[in-house]
Design a protein around this motif. Structure first.
Motif, PDB file in Angstrom:
ATOM      1  N   MET A   1      -1.487   8.356 -11.066  1.00 20.96           N
ATOM      2  CA  MET A   1      -1.832   9.396 -10.097  1.00 20.96           C
ATOM      3  C   MET A   1      -0.695   9.515  -9.088  1.00 20.96           C
ATOM      4  O   MET A   1      -0.655   8.828  -8.067  1.00 20.96           O
ATOM      5  N   THR A   2       0.233  10.362  -9.401  1.00 20.08           N
ATOM      6  CA  THR A   2       1.402  10.524  -8.552  1.00 20.08           C
ATOM      7  C   THR A   2       1.891  11.960  -8.639  1.00 20.08           C
ATOM      8  O   THR A   2       1.323  12.781  -9.359  1.00 20.08           O
ATOM      9  N   GLY A   3       2.932  12.263  -7.930  1.00 21.27           N
ATOM     10  CA  GLY A   3       3.460  13.624  -7.886  1.00 21.27           C
ATOM     11  C   GLY A   3       4.185  13.829  -6.579  1.00 21.27           C
ATOM     12  O   GLY A   3       4.806  12.910  -6.044  1.00 21.27           O
TER      13      GLY A   3
ATOM     14  N   ALA B   1      -5.696   4.242  -9.226  1.00 18.65           N
ATOM     15  CA  ALA B   1      -5.425   4.761  -7.880  1.00 18.65           C
ATOM     16  C   ALA B   1      -6.416   4.184  -6.875  1.00 18.65           C
ATOM     17  O   ALA B   1      -6.047   3.876  -5.739  1.00 18.65           O
ATOM     18  N   LEU B   2      -7.684   4.051  -7.289  1.00 22.16           N
ATOM     19  CA  LEU B   2      -8.697   3.441  -6.418  1.00 22.16           C
ATOM     20  C   LEU B   2      -8.269   2.038  -6.014  1.00 22.16           C
ATOM     21  O   LEU B   2      -8.371   1.649  -4.840  1.00 22.16           O
ATOM     22  N   LEU B   3      -7.771   1.250  -6.972  1.00 20.20           N
ATOM     23  CA  LEU B   3      -7.377  -0.122  -6.675  1.00 20.20           C
ATOM     24  C   LEU B   3      -6.146  -0.162  -5.770  1.00 20.20           C
ATOM     25  O   LEU B   3      -6.070  -0.973  -4.842  1.00 20.20           O
ATOM     26  N   ALA B   4      -5.179   0.717  -6.008  1.00 14.92           N
ATOM     27  CA  ALA B   4      -3.997   0.775  -5.146  1.00 14.92           C
ATOM     28  C   ALA B   4      -4.389   1.112  -3.713  1.00 14.92           C
ATOM     29  O   ALA B   4      -3.901   0.503  -2.747  1.00 14.92           O
ATOM     30  N   HIS B   5      -5.276   2.078  -3.568  1.00 17.24           N
ATOM     31  CA  HIS B   5      -5.723   2.495  -2.236  1.00 17.24           C
ATOM     32  C   HIS B   5      -6.480   1.361  -1.537  1.00 17.24           C
ATOM     33  O   HIS B   5      -6.310   1.136  -0.331  1.00 17.24           O
ATOM     34  N   LEU B   6      -7.303   0.641  -2.298  1.00 23.05           N
ATOM     35  CA  LEU B   6      -8.061  -0.466  -1.718  1.00 23.05           C
ATOM     36  C   LEU B   6      -7.134  -1.595  -1.295  1.00 23.05           C
ATOM     37  O   LEU B   6      -7.291  -2.173  -0.205  1.00 23.05           O
ATOM     38  N   PHE B   7      -6.158  -1.945  -2.126  1.00 24.80           N
ATOM     39  CA  PHE B   7      -5.183  -2.974  -1.742  1.00 24.80           C
ATOM     40  C   PHE B   7      -4.475  -2.589  -0.448  1.00 24.80           C
ATOM     41  O   PHE B   7      -4.268  -3.422   0.434  1.00 24.80           O
ATOM     42  N   ASP B   8      -4.106  -1.329  -0.343  1.00 24.18           N
ATOM     43  CA  ASP B   8      -3.404  -0.851   0.844  1.00 24.18           C
ATOM     44  C   ASP B   8      -4.287  -0.983   2.084  1.00 24.18           C
ATOM     45  O   ASP B   8      -3.821  -1.378   3.153  1.00 24.18           O
ATOM     46  N   SER B   9      -5.562  -0.664   1.935  1.00 29.81           N
ATOM     47  CA  SER B   9      -6.492  -0.760   3.059  1.00 29.81           C
ATOM     48  C   SER B   9      -6.714  -2.201   3.485  1.00 29.81           C
ATOM     49  O   SER B   9      -6.805  -2.510   4.672  1.00 29.81           O
ATOM     50  N   LEU B  10      -6.786  -3.114   2.513  1.00 28.36           N
ATOM     51  CA  LEU B  10      -6.993  -4.522   2.838  1.00 28.36           C
ATOM     52  C   LEU B  10      -5.825  -5.085   3.628  1.00 28.36           C
ATOM     53  O   LEU B  10      -5.979  -6.047   4.382  1.00 28.36           O
ATOM     54  N   GLY B  11      -4.644  -4.490   3.455  1.00 24.05           N
ATOM     55  CA  GLY B  11      -3.461  -4.984   4.137  1.00 24.05           C
ATOM     56  C   GLY B  11      -3.306  -4.508   5.560  1.00 24.05           C
ATOM     57  O   GLY B  11      -2.324  -4.849   6.212  1.00 24.05           O
ATOM     58  N   THR B  12      -4.270  -3.752   6.078  1.00 26.32           N
ATOM     59  CA  THR B  12      -4.170  -3.285   7.451  1.00 26.32           C
ATOM     60  C   THR B  12      -4.513  -4.403   8.423  1.00 26.32           C
ATOM     61  O   THR B  12      -5.074  -5.431   8.046  1.00 26.32           O
ATOM     62  N   SER B  13      -4.215  -4.179   9.681  1.00 27.91           N
ATOM     63  CA  SER B  13      -4.462  -5.175  10.720  1.00 27.91           C
ATOM     64  C   SER B  13      -5.942  -5.512  10.803  1.00 27.91           C
ATOM     65  O   SER B  13      -6.811  -4.682  10.546  1.00 27.91           O
ATOM     66  N   SER B  14      -6.252  -6.750  11.189  1.00 28.50           N
ATOM     67  CA  SER B  14      -7.649  -7.158  11.370  1.00 28.50           C
ATOM     68  C   SER B  14      -8.303  -6.407  12.519  1.00 28.50           C
ATOM     69  O   SER B  14      -9.529  -6.404  12.639  1.00 28.50           O
ATOM     70  N   ARG B  15      -7.501  -5.750  13.364  1.00 35.35           N
ATOM     71  CA  ARG B  15      -8.069  -4.962  14.463  1.00 35.35           C
ATOM     72  C   ARG B  15      -8.646  -3.637  13.978  1.00 35.35           C
ATOM     73  O   ARG B  15      -9.403  -2.985  14.697  1.00 35.35           O
ATOM     74  N   VAL B  16      -8.279  -3.229  12.741  1.00 25.94           N
ATOM     75  CA  VAL B  16      -8.806  -1.982  12.188  1.00 25.94           C
ATOM     76  C   VAL B  16     -10.244  -2.211  11.764  1.00 25.94           C
ATOM     77  O   VAL B  16     -10.531  -3.099  10.956  1.00 25.94           O
ATOM     78  N   THR B  17     -11.169  -1.438  12.295  1.00 25.43           N
ATOM     79  CA  THR B  17     -12.592  -1.664  12.034  1.00 25.43           C
ATOM     80  C   THR B  17     -13.143  -0.810  10.911  1.00 25.43           C
ATOM     81  O   THR B  17     -14.250  -1.044  10.455  1.00 25.43           O
ATOM     82  N   GLY B  18     -12.413   0.188  10.453  1.00 19.56           N
ATOM     83  CA  GLY B  18     -12.917   1.030   9.375  1.00 19.56           C
ATOM     84  C   GLY B  18     -12.634   0.421   8.011  1.00 19.56           C
ATOM     85  O   GLY B  18     -11.624  -0.231   7.804  1.00 19.56           O
ATOM     86  N   VAL B  19     -13.565   0.624   7.074  1.00 15.23           N
ATOM     87  CA  VAL B  19     -13.380   0.172   5.702  1.00 15.23           C
ATOM     88  C   VAL B  19     -12.980   1.380   4.873  1.00 15.23           C
ATOM     89  O   VAL B  19     -13.801   2.220   4.525  1.00 15.23           O
ATOM     90  N   ALA B  20     -11.699   1.513   4.585  1.00 14.44           N
ATOM     91  CA  ALA B  20     -11.242   2.614   3.745  1.00 14.44           C
ATOM     92  C   ALA B  20     -11.298   2.176   2.295  1.00 14.44           C
ATOM     93  O   ALA B  20     -11.263   0.998   1.979  1.00 14.44           O
TER      94      ALA B  20
END
Length: 443
Positions: free
Chosen positions: A126-128, A245-264
């Motif tokens: 899923m790219t372009g 793509a779902l897994l890539a997006h989830l990995f990216d979200s997990l790598g955000t700061s612990s201060r981020v409260t939203g679960v993307a």
């Protein structure tokens, strides 16, 4: 990729923890409802998508089945287990893209994705091209407006309204069944009754909502529409590896700061993954044995303790869980006869491979979790975040240039197209790995 946060009250049924509301567990009712610095929130919109899906005519449902979305769209809602997701997120190492536990690395894989969600993980990446503004394609393909002049977001409420769901709030005196029926009837009333340009527009709107709120969900209320160029030719939509793509997006979200409260991202994948691989935590209950995709088999085991207490107990459990209680190969003996999507994805299982989701390109280091393949874990050089290109900032909003990712990450795309590298191990025990792991991560 979190591109903004809505402060407006969400238009969701008051008893369904879907999008904006932080999950308040029993015992926390008298505490402030705003999420604390360390408490996560979930933002999925199952009920509205269900209602619209039920309102689609048969020919549209058949088109979605042909694209491979049928099993995913028939999934039942899984109540978010925030107390489980938060400790998992805090143990994510963004350098090696894996969880760090006392017994070593663990990571959801493409096999987990396809078995749990039913989304295909084989096919085209899923790219372009990403653009500075999506105003033209949104107006042309969806008949809507983007959130801002230079944005990849479209308002969720406007997208829902275009599909017949003007308000997702439950009216006074309206029961759950009546509420769903009203939304479904509203959707059915605006849908084109025969194939053509109008029906194509309806389907693109629905797919944008499904992809932007479930598969690649944002932390904010608006819906991402970076995938829209891939939806222009509806006959090719089924060729893409949406699960990867779902897994890539989830990995990216997990790598955000612990201060981020939203679960993307699609957090139910993490929950069910934990139910299978860490059963001793006791967070899930089997509800329908034999159902597929595997997410259908589970429900969240409600806990009457406070959220803070649950998080503390899960942290302690993760620190003390015996090695023998970890289930590395939970799918052994699983019958795949009713899961054709698993057989199609098998060539991508057990491989080191780059995952693509437009400007999110992340590695899946399966060699760090060779035990999920029934192999002994060999000592490997723990990866670091060294890239041959510079990635834009976390927020896509405001990127100042058009980027063709098929050119910019050609090497990583080639890796996907040749299906990565098969993971093998010549190790006769895990002891050397554990010693190296201990030296790397200390306590």
């Amino acid at each position: 990729l979190g591109e903004g946060t809505s402060t407006a009250a969400p238009e969701v049924p008051p008893d369904v923890p879907m999008e904006e509301e932080p999950v308040v567990m029993p015992g926390d009712e008298d505490k402030p409802v705003g999420p604390k610095k360390t408490e996560l929130r979930s933002r999925l919109g199952w009920a509205v998508i269900w209602a619209i899906y039920d309102g689609l005519l048969d020919f549209q449902v058949r088109r979605l089945e042909g694209m491979g979305f049928g099993p995913f769209l028939r999934l039942e809602e899984l109540v978010p287990d925030v107390a489980l997701i938060q400790p998992l997120k805090e143990r994510w190492d963004p350098e090696c893209h894996a969880f760090l536990f006392p017994w070593g690395h663990m990571v959801p894989t493409l096999e987990d994705v396809v078995r749990i969600t039913g989304l295909r993980v084989d096919g085209q990446a899923m790219t372009g091209t990403t653009y500075t503004s999506y105003q033209e394609p949104v107006e042309r393909l969806l008949g809507l407006e983007v959130k801002g002049e230079r944005s990849s977001l479209v308002e969720r409420t406007a997208l829902q309204a275009s599909l017949g769901v003007v308000s997702a709030r439950r009216e006074t005196g309206e029961g759950p069944a009546e509420h769903m029926d009203r939304m479904t009837e509203g959707a059915r009333a605006v849908m084109a009754e025969e194939e053509g340009e109008v029906a194509d527009r309806d389907l693109r709107r629905f797919l944008t909502l499904v992809i932007g709120k479930l598969i690649l969900g944002t932390r904010g209320d608006p819906v991402g529409c970076r995938c829209l160029p891939l939806l222009e030719d509806l006959s090719s939509v089924g060729n893409y590896a949406w699960g990867a793509a779902l897994l890539a997006h989830l990995f990216d979200s997990l790598g955000t700061s612990s201060r981020v409260t939203g679960v993307a991202g699609f957090f139910p994948l993490l929950q069910v993954w934990a139910y299978y691989h860490l059963p001793s935590l006791g967070r899930g209950v089997a509800r329908r044995r034999g159902a597929v995709p595997l997410l259908q088999r589970w429900r969240f085991c409600r806990d009457e303790r406070s959220l803070r207490c649950q998080v503390t107990m899960i942290h302690d459990a993760l620190d003390t869980t015996p090695f023998g209680h970890v289930q590395w190969t939970p799918y052994v003996g699983e019958s795949d006869a009713a899961q054709p999507w698993v057989e199609r994805g098998r060539p991508y299982f057990g491989r080191d491979i780059w995952l693509h989701c437009f400007n999110t390109v992340v590695p899946l280091h399966h060699r760090l979790v060779a035990r999920t393949l029934g192999l002994h874990q060999a000592v490997v050089e723990f990866p670091s975040r060294q890239r041959s290109w510079e990635r834009p900032g976390r927020s896509f909003h405001g990127i100042q240039q058009v980027t063709d990712w098929t050119i910019r990450v050609r090497e990583q795309l080639d890796d996907w197209e040749r299906r990565g590298t098969e993971v093998v191990s010549k190790a006769t025990s895990d002891e050397d790995y554990f010693r190296a792991y201990s030296r790397k991560y200390g306590a």
